[in-house]
Design a protein around this motif. Structure first.
Motif, PDB file in Angstrom:
ATOM      1  N   GLN A 128      -4.236  -5.656  15.918  1.00  0.00           N
ATOM      2  CA  GLN A 128      -3.845  -4.755  14.840  1.00  0.00           C
ATOM      3  C   GLN A 128      -2.598  -4.001  15.271  1.00  0.00           C
ATOM      4  OE1 GLN A 128      -7.038  -2.284  13.475  1.00  0.00           O
ATOM      5  NE2 GLN A 128      -5.796  -1.235  11.946  1.00  0.00           N
ATOM      6  N   PRO A 129      -1.628  -3.815  14.383  1.00  0.00           N
ATOM      7  CA  PRO A 129      -0.393  -3.135  14.765  1.00  0.00           C
ATOM      8  C   PRO A 129      -0.645  -1.727  15.297  1.00  0.00           C
ATOM      9  CG  PRO A 129      -0.189  -4.099  12.567  1.00  0.00           C
ATOM     10  CD  PRO A 129      -1.625  -4.235  12.977  1.00  0.00           C
ATOM     11  N   GLY A 130       0.230  -1.291  16.160  1.00  0.00           N
ATOM     12  CA  GLY A 130       0.242   0.092  16.620  1.00  0.00           C
ATOM     13  C   GLY A 130      -0.482   0.363  17.922  1.00  0.00           C
ATOM     14  N   GLY A 131      -1.407  -0.475  18.321  1.00  0.00           N
ATOM     15  CA  GLY A 131      -2.072  -0.306  19.595  1.00  0.00           C
ATOM     16  C   GLY A 131      -3.233   0.677  19.626  1.00  0.00           C
ATOM     17  N   PHE A 132      -3.445   1.460  18.570  1.00  0.00           N
ATOM     18  CA  PHE A 132      -4.522   2.450  18.572  1.00  0.00           C
ATOM     19  C   PHE A 132      -5.831   1.849  18.061  1.00  0.00           C
ATOM     20  CE2 PHE A 132      -7.021   5.838  16.559  1.00  0.00           C
ATOM     21  CZ  PHE A 132      -7.209   6.675  17.650  1.00  0.00           C
ATOM     22  N   TYR A 133      -5.764   1.093  16.976  1.00  0.00           N
ATOM     23  CA  TYR A 133      -6.957   0.524  16.357  1.00  0.00           C
ATOM     24  C   TYR A 133      -7.248  -0.859  16.939  1.00  0.00           C
ATOM     25  CZ  TYR A 133      -6.027   4.238  13.000  1.00  0.00           C
ATOM     26  OH  TYR A 133      -5.793   5.439  12.423  1.00  0.00           O
ATOM     27  N   GLY A 134      -8.493  -1.311  16.789  1.00  0.00           N
ATOM     28  CA  GLY A 134      -8.911  -2.541  17.440  1.00  0.00           C
ATOM     29  C   GLY A 134      -9.157  -3.724  16.536  1.00  0.00           C
ATOM     30  N   GLY A 135      -8.576  -3.751  15.347  1.00  0.00           N
ATOM     31  CA  GLY A 135      -8.782  -4.888  14.458  1.00  0.00           C
ATOM     32  C   GLY A 135      -8.060  -6.135  14.939  1.00  0.00           C
ATOM     33  N   TRP A 136      -8.529  -7.277  14.440  1.00  0.00           N
ATOM     34  CA  TRP A 136      -7.931  -8.565  14.773  1.00  0.00           C
ATOM     35  C   TRP A 136      -7.295  -9.132  13.510  1.00  0.00           C
ATOM     36  CZ3 TRP A 136     -12.542 -11.306  17.660  1.00  0.00           C
ATOM     37  CH2 TRP A 136     -12.822 -10.612  18.840  1.00  0.00           C
ATOM     38  N   VAL A 137      -6.020  -9.443  13.577  1.00  0.00           N
ATOM     39  CA  VAL A 137      -5.281  -9.983  12.443  1.00  0.00           C
ATOM     40  C   VAL A 137      -5.314 -11.505  12.505  1.00  0.00           C
ATOM     41  CG1 VAL A 137      -3.054 -10.084  11.268  1.00  0.00           C
ATOM     42  CG2 VAL A 137      -3.791  -7.952  12.376  1.00  0.00           C
ATOM     43  N   THR A 138      -5.738 -12.115  11.402  1.00  0.00           N
ATOM     44  CA  THR A 138      -5.800 -13.564  11.278  1.00  0.00           C
ATOM     45  C   THR A 138      -5.084 -13.989   9.997  1.00  0.00           C
ATOM     46  OG1 THR A 138      -7.974 -13.322  10.232  1.00  0.00           O
ATOM     47  CG2 THR A 138      -7.942 -13.847  12.594  1.00  0.00           C
ATOM     48  N   SER A 139      -4.840 -15.287   9.871  1.00  0.00           N
ATOM     49  CA  SER A 139      -4.071 -15.801   8.729  1.00  0.00           C
ATOM     50  C   SER A 139      -4.805 -15.658   7.398  1.00  0.00           C
ATOM     51  CB  SER A 139      -3.716 -17.267   8.965  1.00  0.00           C
ATOM     52  OG  SER A 139      -4.887 -18.051   9.088  1.00  0.00           O
ATOM     53  N   ASP A 140      -6.106 -15.377   7.427  1.00  0.00           N
ATOM     54  CA  ASP A 140      -6.860 -15.249   6.187  1.00  0.00           C
ATOM     55  C   ASP A 140      -6.892 -13.820   5.654  1.00  0.00           C
ATOM     56  OD1 ASP A 140      -8.529 -14.293   8.179  1.00  0.00           O
ATOM     57  OD2 ASP A 140     -10.313 -15.330   7.462  1.00  0.00           O
ATOM     58  N   LEU A 141      -6.005 -12.960   6.178  1.00  0.00           N
ATOM     59  CA  LEU A 141      -5.946 -11.563   5.746  1.00  0.00           C
ATOM     60  C   LEU A 141      -4.612 -11.241   5.088  1.00  0.00           C
ATOM     61  CD1 LEU A 141      -7.357  -9.750   8.908  1.00  0.00           C
ATOM     62  CD2 LEU A 141      -8.585 -10.310   6.803  1.00  0.00           C
ATOM     63  N   ALA A 142      -4.667 -10.381   4.082  1.00  0.00           N
ATOM     64  CA  ALA A 142      -3.470  -9.830   3.463  1.00  0.00           C
ATOM     65  C   ALA A 142      -3.468  -8.327   3.715  1.00  0.00           C
ATOM     66  CB  ALA A 142      -3.453 -10.123   1.965  1.00  0.00           C
ATOM     67  N   GLY A 143      -2.339  -7.770   4.082  1.00  0.00           N
ATOM     68  CA  GLY A 143      -2.186  -6.350   4.401  1.00  0.00           C
ATOM     69  C   GLY A 143      -1.554  -5.598   3.254  1.00  0.00           C
ATOM     70  N   PRO A 144      -0.735  -4.616   3.600  1.00  0.00           N
ATOM     71  CA  PRO A 144      -0.333  -4.202   4.942  1.00  0.00           C
ATOM     72  C   PRO A 144      -1.504  -3.548   5.692  1.00  0.00           C
ATOM     73  CG  PRO A 144       0.525  -2.653   3.343  1.00  0.00           C
ATOM     74  CD  PRO A 144      -0.138  -3.762   2.569  1.00  0.00           C
ATOM     75  N   PHE A 145      -1.378  -3.518   7.039  1.00  0.00           N
ATOM     76  CA  PHE A 145      -2.456  -3.044   7.890  1.00  0.00           C
ATOM     77  C   PHE A 145      -2.173  -1.653   8.431  1.00  0.00           C
ATOM     78  CE2 PHE A 145      -2.038  -7.703   8.636  1.00  0.00           C
ATOM     79  CZ  PHE A 145      -3.138  -8.090   7.901  1.00  0.00           C
TER      80      PHE A 145
END
Length: 165
Positions: free
Chosen positions: A139-156
């Motif tokens: 996940q962008p930014g380094g603070f949160y722990g989400g995992w970004v995969t191709s099956d997701l639409a953001g923005p995050f």
């Protein structure tokens, strides 16, 4: 701050803007594999994910799936929904150590009991985190722990300017 405009959702994707707040926990059917220090430290299909508005999912794996790859780390934090978190250092092959690279909720709040004895891992410090055959991005930014995969639409949440989301 106003809610951002969600990215278009392509076929086979889900929008993180359709996720609820408070977050929802659900079973994940894809296998998770984690490599660190040149060694596979986790390989499990016992996975749950937490879905929260604007965040890519956070995946929780059984503590037992890590074998001896976890040791108690420094510090703690608090989530208004899930409760008090503790941190773990992750050990990999060749003596590799990633401090505070994993966390869990030893006494989760009501509604999140399934997270007891489960651990989430920051993808960034690992050699590779693989979800259903796809290598995830942190996940962008380094603070949160989400995992970004191709099956997701953001923005995050975590991109510059997202603090107020």
């Amino acid at each position: 701050m106003a809610r951002p405009v969600p990215d278009p959702v392509r076929p086979g994707q889900e929008s993180v803007w359709d996720y609820p707040r408070p977050p929802r926990v659900e079973r994940e059917m894809r296998r998770v594999q984690i490599d660190f220090g040149g060694t596979r430290i986790v390989d499990t299909d016992d996975v749950v994910r937490v879905l929260e508005t604007s965040h890519p999912p956070v995946y929780y794996l059984p503590i037992a799936a890590f074998g001896d790859a976890l040791s108690r780390g420094q510090g703690a934090s608090f989530c208004e929904f899930k409760g008090a978190a503790r941190y773990f250092d992750v050990q990999g092959g060749g003596g590799a150590v990633a401090e505070r690279a994993a966390w869990n909720y030893p006494n989760p709040m009501p509604g999140y009991e399934v997270l007891h004895d489960r651990v989430a891992v920051y993808a960034g410090p690992m050699d590779a985190v693989i979800l259903g055959g796809e290598t995830v991005q942190p996940q962008p930014g380094g603070f949160y722990g989400g995992w970004v995969t191709s099956d997701l639409a953001g923005p995050f949440k975590g991109v510059p300017g997202s603090m107020g989301w």
